[in-house]
Design a protein around this motif. Sequence first.
Motif, short mmCIF file in Angstrom:
data_model
loop_
_atom_site.label_atom_id
_atom_site.label_comp_id
_atom_site.label_asym_id
_atom_site.label_seq_id
_atom_site.Cartn_x
_atom_site.Cartn_y
_atom_site.Cartn_z
N ILE A 1 -3.64 4.33 0.14
CA ILE A 1 -2.17 4.47 -0.09
C ILE A 1 -1.40 5.54 0.67
N ALA B 1 3.12 3.98 -1.95
CA ALA B 1 3.25 4.04 -3.30
C ALA B 1 4.82 4.75 -3.52
N LEU C 1 -0.74 -1.43 -7.39
CA LEU C 1 -1.09 -0.30 -6.33
C LEU C 1 -2.38 -0.16 -6.43
N ALA C 2 -2.91 -0.19 -7.63
CA ALA C 2 -4.52 0.33 -7.96
C ALA C 2 -5.56 -0.72 -7.15
N GLN D 1 -1.24 10.14 3.71
CA GLN D 1 -2.06 8.65 3.27
C GLN D 1 -3.53 9.58 2.68
N HIS E 1 0.81 -1.19 0.02
CA HIS E 1 0.05 -0.04 -0.11
C HIS E 1 0.78 1.23 0.17
N PHE F 1 -6.67 9.60 -5.13
CA PHE F 1 -5.42 9.69 -6.02
C PHE F 1 -5.78 9.46 -7.54
N GLU F 2 -6.45 8.48 -7.69
CA GLU F 2 -6.88 8.16 -9.13
C GLU F 2 -7.45 9.12 -9.75
N TYR G 1 -6.97 5.45 -2.28
CA TYR G 1 -6.32 5.37 -3.55
C TYR G 1 -7.31 5.76 -4.76
N GLU H 1 -2.87 3.00 -15.90
CA GLU H 1 -2.58 2.01 -15.15
C GLU H 1 -1.98 1.05 -16.08
#
Length: 151
Positions: free
Chosen positions: A122, A43, A116-117, A134, A41, A140-141, A137, A148
């Motif tokens: 993360i 990155a 990671l996805a 933290q 987890h 973040f995406e 995810y 990806e």
Amino acid sequence: MSMERVKRFLDENGVKYVIEQHSPAYTAQEVAEAAHVPGRHFAKSVMVIVDGRLALAVLPATDRVDLRKLAQSLGAQSVELAEEADFSERFPDCEPGAMPPFGNLFDMEVFVSPHLAEADLIAFSAGNHREVMQLPYGVFERLVKPAEVAM
């Protein structure tokens, strides 16, 4: 400046995040351990040069970037690790090896590992070797819009 830019970007987008301090650690695995975060987890940001342009590969601390696989996934002629001199100006207040995975804020493409996805939450270095940030995810995406790709 670099982390201030990231914090401002997250604040402007109403993102909840946590910054935690830990004892100094330098490798992604060490940082994950010091911050009590599973390596899968955490990155890590790896600076690469893809067909002559600087890019950011983001993958779990437990993985190693396979440059040949990354090039194949991207359909690139060449992918190589960037030297610190290639990117240090883009992250002026970050310690080497502690760059955040927000390449979109620094005019570079971001590629993320499917491994990671899979993470719900993360963590990543917050610009130095003593703090991690933290966030989910999915956030973040949504904000970074990384491609990806297998690496």
